[in-house]
Scaffold this active site. Structure first.
Site, short mmCIF file in Angstrom:
data_model
loop_
_atom_site.label_atom_id
_atom_site.label_comp_id
_atom_site.label_asym_id
_atom_site.label_seq_id
_atom_site.Cartn_x
_atom_site.Cartn_y
_atom_site.Cartn_z
N LYS A 83 41.33 -32.27 -58.15
CA LYS A 83 39.88 -32.26 -58.00
C LYS A 83 39.28 -33.33 -58.92
CE LYS A 83 36.66 -28.46 -57.23
NZ LYS A 83 36.35 -27.08 -57.61
O1 G3P Z 1 33.72 -24.70 -56.08
C1 G3P Z 1 32.69 -25.05 -56.93
C2 G3P Z 1 32.01 -23.82 -57.34
O2 G3P Z 1 32.86 -23.10 -58.18
C3 G3P Z 1 30.69 -23.94 -57.98
O3 G3P Z 1 30.10 -22.72 -57.79
O4 G3P Z 1 28.56 -20.92 -58.20
O5 G3P Z 1 29.19 -22.47 -60.07
O6 G3P Z 1 27.71 -23.26 -58.22
P1 G3P Z 1 28.80 -22.32 -58.62
#
Ligand code: G3P
Length: 218
Positions: A83
């Site tokens: 990533k």
């Molecule tokens: O895959 C990326 C994700 O983990 C981000 O999620 O909820 O932190 O915006 P969030």
């Protein structure tokens, strides 16, 4: 459509695999930090557990550092996807790693222009963050529609991986728009199964049969 779990929690991953709905896993530094465990061994443990793709993110921000960490992540297991953040150096790293047959997941995508660049660089996956766009008053799912359209126009092989999902509707809309993958926290996977009418209906079926006083074999 593939379902990835967005977590570094081994127990959640085991539970998701048992449900038979988990095709892969995505992690990020925040998720691994939350577990309080060492970085690379966590990615390795997840990759050993999960038959499908497992994304582990580089921590370096310079080109050489991203390449070095990307190669080390990829060497952990065949199913590890590297990533990499969406910026100039990140996409340079993606192009170089792609030439080495290392799969990449370009993260922190917030615009169609960025997604176009990631595809041109040879990313395996692009991760638009729909929830974080919604948070700032933009329509995250509209971005997914735009990226799917652009990628189809040119037959890009980069797969659209919808990330930062916050609720089941993000999953349903991703499917309607033709996204390749959606990555979801474990609690959303559980919510996808639920409908109150299913529970009420089952209770009623069983109660009606119980009233007969007979068993399954009668
Ligand atoms: O895959 C990326 C994700 O983990 C981000 O999620 O909820 O932190 O915006 P969030």
């Amino acid at each position: 459509m593939l379902f990835f779990l967005d977590t570094a929690d081994i127990d959640e991953i085991k539970a998701g695999l048992d449900m038979g709905m988990v095709d892969g896993v995505t992690t990020n530094p925040s998720l691994i930090a939350k577990m309080g465990k060492p970085y690379l061994p966590t990615v390795q443990a997840i990759a050993e557990l999960v038959p499908g793709p497992v994304s582990g993110e580089v921590l370096a921000t310079d080109l050489e550092g991203m390449l070095d960490e990307g190669r080390r992540l990829a060497a952990l297991a065949d199913n590890v996807v590297v990533k990499i953040p969406l910026n100039v150096l990140g996409l340079r790293a993606v192009r170089i790693l792609a030439e080495e047959d290392i799969h990449t997941n370009v993260t922190l995508c917030f615009s169609s222009a960025q997604a176009l660049l990631a595809a041109k660089a040879g990313a395996t996956y692009i991760s638009p963050f729909v929830g974080r766009l919604d948070d700032v008053g933009q329509d995250g799912m509209q971005l997914i529609g735009e990226i799917v359209e652009i990628y189809r126009n040119f037959d890009f092989e980069t797969q659209v991986l919808v990330a930062s999902t916050r609720h089941p509707l993000h999953v349903v809309q991703s499917a309607q728009l033709g996204a390749d993958v959606v990555t979801i926290p474990f609690n959303i996977l559980e919510k996808l199964y639920r409908h109150p009418l299913t529970d009420i209906g089952l209770d009623r079926f069983l109660a009606d049969w119980k009233k007969t006083g007979k068993s399954f074999d009668d």
